[in-house]
Scaffold this active site. Structure first.
Site, PDB file in Angstrom:
ATOM      1  CB  CYS A  86      -0.872   0.035   1.261  1.00 26.07           C
ATOM      2  SG  CYS A  86      -1.866  -1.441   1.202  1.00 26.07           S
ATOM      3  CE  LYS A 111     -14.358   3.255   6.031  1.00 23.81           C
ATOM      4  NZ  LYS A 111     -15.583   3.460   5.776  1.00 23.81           N
ATOM      5  CG  HIS A 167      -6.260   1.648  -0.053  1.00 25.66           C
ATOM      6  ND1 HIS A 167      -4.968   2.275  -0.500  1.00 25.66           N
ATOM      7  CD2 HIS A 167      -5.824   0.587   0.887  1.00 25.66           C
ATOM      8  CE1 HIS A 167      -4.017   1.510  -0.017  1.00 25.66           C
ATOM      9  NE2 HIS A 167      -4.402   0.480   0.975  1.00 25.66           N
TER      10      HIS A 167
HETATM   11  C1  LIG Z   1     -14.684  -4.500   4.402  1.00 24.46           C
HETATM   12  C2  LIG Z   1     -14.366  -5.571   3.194  1.00 24.46           C
HETATM   13  C3  LIG Z   1     -14.122  -7.034   3.649  1.00 24.46           C
HETATM   14  C4  LIG Z   1     -15.740  -5.481   2.503  1.00 24.46           C
HETATM   15  O1  LIG Z   1     -15.769  -6.228   1.250  1.00 24.46           O
HETATM   16  P1  LIG Z   1     -16.922  -6.990   0.653  1.00 24.46           P
HETATM   17  O2  LIG Z   1     -17.526  -7.826   1.605  1.00 24.46           O
HETATM   18  O3  LIG Z   1     -16.393  -7.375  -0.626  1.00 24.46           O
HETATM   19  O4  LIG Z   1     -17.948  -5.650   0.370  1.00 24.46           O
HETATM   20  P2  LIG Z   1     -18.721  -5.411  -0.994  1.00 24.46           P
HETATM   21  O5  LIG Z   1     -17.792  -4.854  -2.238  1.00 24.46           O
HETATM   22  O6  LIG Z   1     -19.683  -6.808  -1.263  1.00 24.46           O
HETATM   23  O7  LIG Z   1     -19.580  -4.335  -0.548  1.00 24.46           O
HETATM   24  C5  LIG Z   1     -20.790  -4.701   0.362  1.00 24.46           C
HETATM   25  C6  LIG Z   1     -21.384  -3.198   0.725  1.00 24.46           C
HETATM   26  O8  LIG Z   1     -20.621  -2.586   1.790  1.00 24.46           O
HETATM   27  C7  LIG Z   1     -20.141  -1.368   1.046  1.00 24.46           C
HETATM   28  N1  LIG Z   1     -18.858  -1.333   1.357  1.00 24.46           N
HETATM   29  C8  LIG Z   1     -18.016  -2.192   0.998  1.00 24.46           C
HETATM   30  N2  LIG Z   1     -16.822  -1.824   1.491  1.00 24.46           N
HETATM   31  C9  LIG Z   1     -16.832  -0.910   2.494  1.00 24.46           C
HETATM   32  C10 LIG Z   1     -16.261  -0.211   3.340  1.00 24.46           C
HETATM   33  N3  LIG Z   1     -14.957  -0.545   3.703  1.00 24.46           N
HETATM   34  N4  LIG Z   1     -16.693   0.957   3.988  1.00 24.46           N
HETATM   35  C11 LIG Z   1     -18.186   1.277   3.843  1.00 24.46           C
HETATM   36  N5  LIG Z   1     -18.921   0.492   2.923  1.00 24.46           N
HETATM   37  C12 LIG Z   1     -18.347  -0.450   2.408  1.00 24.46           C
HETATM   38  C13 LIG Z   1     -20.459  -1.646  -0.290  1.00 24.46           C
HETATM   39  O9  LIG Z   1     -20.718  -0.309  -1.045  1.00 24.46           O
HETATM   40  C14 LIG Z   1     -21.574  -2.337  -0.495  1.00 24.46           C
HETATM   41  O10 LIG Z   1     -22.604  -1.751  -0.214  1.00 24.46           O
HETATM   42  P3  LIG Z   1     -23.919  -1.693  -1.262  1.00 24.46           P
HETATM   43  O11 LIG Z   1     -24.357  -3.081  -1.181  1.00 24.46           O
HETATM   44  O12 LIG Z   1     -25.053  -0.688  -0.663  1.00 24.46           O
HETATM   45  O13 LIG Z   1     -23.643  -1.195  -2.631  1.00 24.46           O
HETATM   46  C15 LIG Z   1     -13.368  -5.009   2.176  1.00 24.46           C
HETATM   47  O14 LIG Z   1     -13.884  -3.604   1.649  1.00 24.46           O
HETATM   48  C16 LIG Z   1     -12.081  -4.881   3.054  1.00 24.46           C
HETATM   49  O15 LIG Z   1     -11.365  -6.007   3.046  1.00 24.46           O
HETATM   50  N6  LIG Z   1     -11.405  -3.790   2.957  1.00 24.46           N
HETATM   51  C17 LIG Z   1     -10.282  -3.429   3.510  1.00 24.46           C
HETATM   52  C18 LIG Z   1      -9.104  -3.503   2.487  1.00 24.46           C
HETATM   53  C19 LIG Z   1      -7.573  -3.874   2.922  1.00 24.46           C
HETATM   54  O16 LIG Z   1      -7.408  -4.730   3.677  1.00 24.46           O
HETATM   55  N7  LIG Z   1      -6.803  -2.918   2.320  1.00 24.46           N
HETATM   56  C20 LIG Z   1      -5.563  -2.881   2.619  1.00 24.46           C
HETATM   57  C21 LIG Z   1      -5.222  -2.358   3.917  1.00 24.46           C
HETATM   58  S1  LIG Z   1      -3.675  -2.462   4.668  1.00 24.46           S
END
Ligand SMILES: CC(C)(COP(=O)(O)OP(=O)(O)OC[C@H]1O[C@@H](n2cnc3c(N)ncnc32)[C@H](O)[C@@H]1OP(=O)(O)O)[C@@H](O)C(=O)NCCC(=O)NCCS
Length: 385
Positions: free
Chosen positions: A83, A329, A333
């Site tokens: 990242c 957030k 990202h």
């Molecule tokens: C949190 C996380 C697991 C969710 O992923 P997901 O289950 O695939 O989520 P989806 O893409 O299926 O989205 C489901 C819903 O949540 C919302 N959503 C997804 N990620 C979100 C987030 N981080 N914050 C707020 N809303 C989020 C989507 O818009 C979607 O809403 P909708 O149904 O109204 O369209 C994923 O975003 C994640 O792992 N984030 C961290 C990434 C990371 O680790 N980065 C590196 C850091 S070092």
């Protein structure tokens, strides 16, 4: 070292895109060249920040990008530091120009992951940590940052409500950023009631998986003088540090040594203290990461940052605005693009082009970009001329 200027920067919208990382990189780079007021032919070399090219079956993006800009002879290499790829690419370009080796360089960060399902994306991301000891035993990034959150709660009494306040603030800021991925106002209650991802972190404590690209152009003072270009923003400090690539080997999981070292280097070079900053874009991949970043940068004492967020001291109109762009957030990202995208926000803020999220009289801004759980960190400081 020679004086180096940030002369152009631009990014695409972040979110889910139908374009490839390659196409996104071209759009951002062309836009950055336009707003720098130079010709592509002025660019002597470039770095591309990209972590998951293989997820699109496309590595070695540089020559494709350079060819699309009409400068196939210009050398371009990919920099990958998870990242922190964007911040690291910017640092390497800065070193090249500050040392006098090149006069003008382009840094482009780009990523495309939205075609991957959640498990595949999470697994790819985990490759950026200590995969053999952590990732493959199920400790992917949400889990590792959850462990850091627990350590911080244990050490300083930080609460889930305080973490939620970070998400609320960054979503508020993102509402004023038309290029942000999640443009949605949320409340502390929304965060607390969102699904648990890795206890104590919930969906709204996490940054999303985003696609997007960002580009920046830097130039030497000599180039600026020779071409009669206006010097708008100078790069005052550049800090880069490594840290242990694993979380399980650390004595203290509530702090990142790489942030402490990189910020000391950057602030020392700039000859300023954090009190001189007008705003900062910090690496808030999870809400706890923003708390830890503010403390490791020295903006607040250990254990005090979360209170400051709740009191509104880090809001756009607060004493030290943190992540006016919406941060990872809310803005999103796209891994390779993130560190360069932070610099795009600084460019917009210091040139007075941030619209409703403009920080009042912004003169000095800092960017802080982290790879994995702190294995890499890059900190840069910019000042309006
Ligand atoms: C949190 C996380 C697991 C969710 O992923 P997901 O289950 O695939 O989520 P989806 O893409 O299926 O989205 C489901 C819903 O949540 C919302 N959503 C997804 N990620 C979100 C987030 N981080 N914050 C707020 N809303 C989020 C989507 O818009 C979607 O809403 P909708 O149904 O109204 O369209 C994923 O975003 C994640 O792992 N984030 C961290 C990434 C990371 O680790 N980065 C590196 C850091 S070092």
């Amino acid at each position: 070292m020679n004086k180096v200027f940030l002369i152009g920067a631009a990014g695409t919208a972040y979110g889910k895109s139908n374009l490839t990382a390659r196409d996104l990189s071209m759009l951002a780079s062309k836009h950055a060249i336009e707003n720098a007021g130079i010709k592509p032919q002025d660019i002597q070399a470039s770095f591309v920040a990209n972590a998951f090219g293989m997820a699109e079956k496309q590595g070695h993006l540089g020559p494709l990008l350079m060819s699309s800009l009409g400068i196939p002879h210009a050398p371009s290499s990919t920099i990958e530091a998870a990242c922190c790829s964007g911040g690291s690419a910017f640092r390497e370009a800065y070193v090249n120009v500050a040392s006098g080796f090149y006069d003008v360089m382009l840094i482009t960060g780009t990523e495309k992951v939205s075609h991957l399902d959640t498990l595949t994306a999470t697994t790819y991301f985990a490759y950026g940590g200590d995969y053999l000891f952590e990732g493959c035993s199920g400790a992917s990034f949400p889990g590792l940052y959850a462990a850091m959150a627990r350590a911080h709660m244990h050490e300083y009494g930080t609460t889930e409500e305080e973490l939620a306040a970070v998400a609320v603030k960054n979503h508020n800021n993102g509402m004023f950023n038309e290029k942000a991925h999640l443009q949605k106002k949320i409340t502390v209650d929304d965060v607390l009631k969102s699904p648990v991802v890795a206890d104590p972190l919930k969906l709204f404590d996490a940054c999303p998986f985003s696609d997007g690209a960002a580009a920046a152009i830097i130039a030497s003072e000599e180039f600026m003088n020779r071409n009669g270009l206006e010097k708008k923003i100078s790069i005052k400090g550049s800090g880069r540090s490594g840290g242990s690539g694993s979380l399980h080997t650390r004595e203290d999981m509530s702090s990142l040594e790489s942030t402490i070292r990189a910020s000391r280097e950057a602030l020392g070079q700039a000859g300023i203290s954090v009190k001189d900053l007008d705003f900062a874009e910090v690496h808030d991949c999870f809400t706890i990461a923003e708390i830890i970043a503010m403390e490791d940068l020295g903006i607040f004492e250990k254990g005090q940052a979360s209170k400051a967020v709740v009191e509104g001291r880090t809001a756009i109109n607060g004493e030290i605005p943190i992540n006016p762009s919406g941060g990872l957030k809310s803005k999103g990202h796209p891994v390779g693009a993130t560190g360069v995208g932070q610099i795009v926000e600084v460019f917009d803020q210091l040139t007075g082009n941030s619209g409703k999220r403009q920080v009042n009289d912004a003169r000095i801004g800092l960017t802080h970009n982290v790879g994995a759980t702190g294995g890499s960190c890059a900190v840069h400081i910019f000042e309006r001329e």
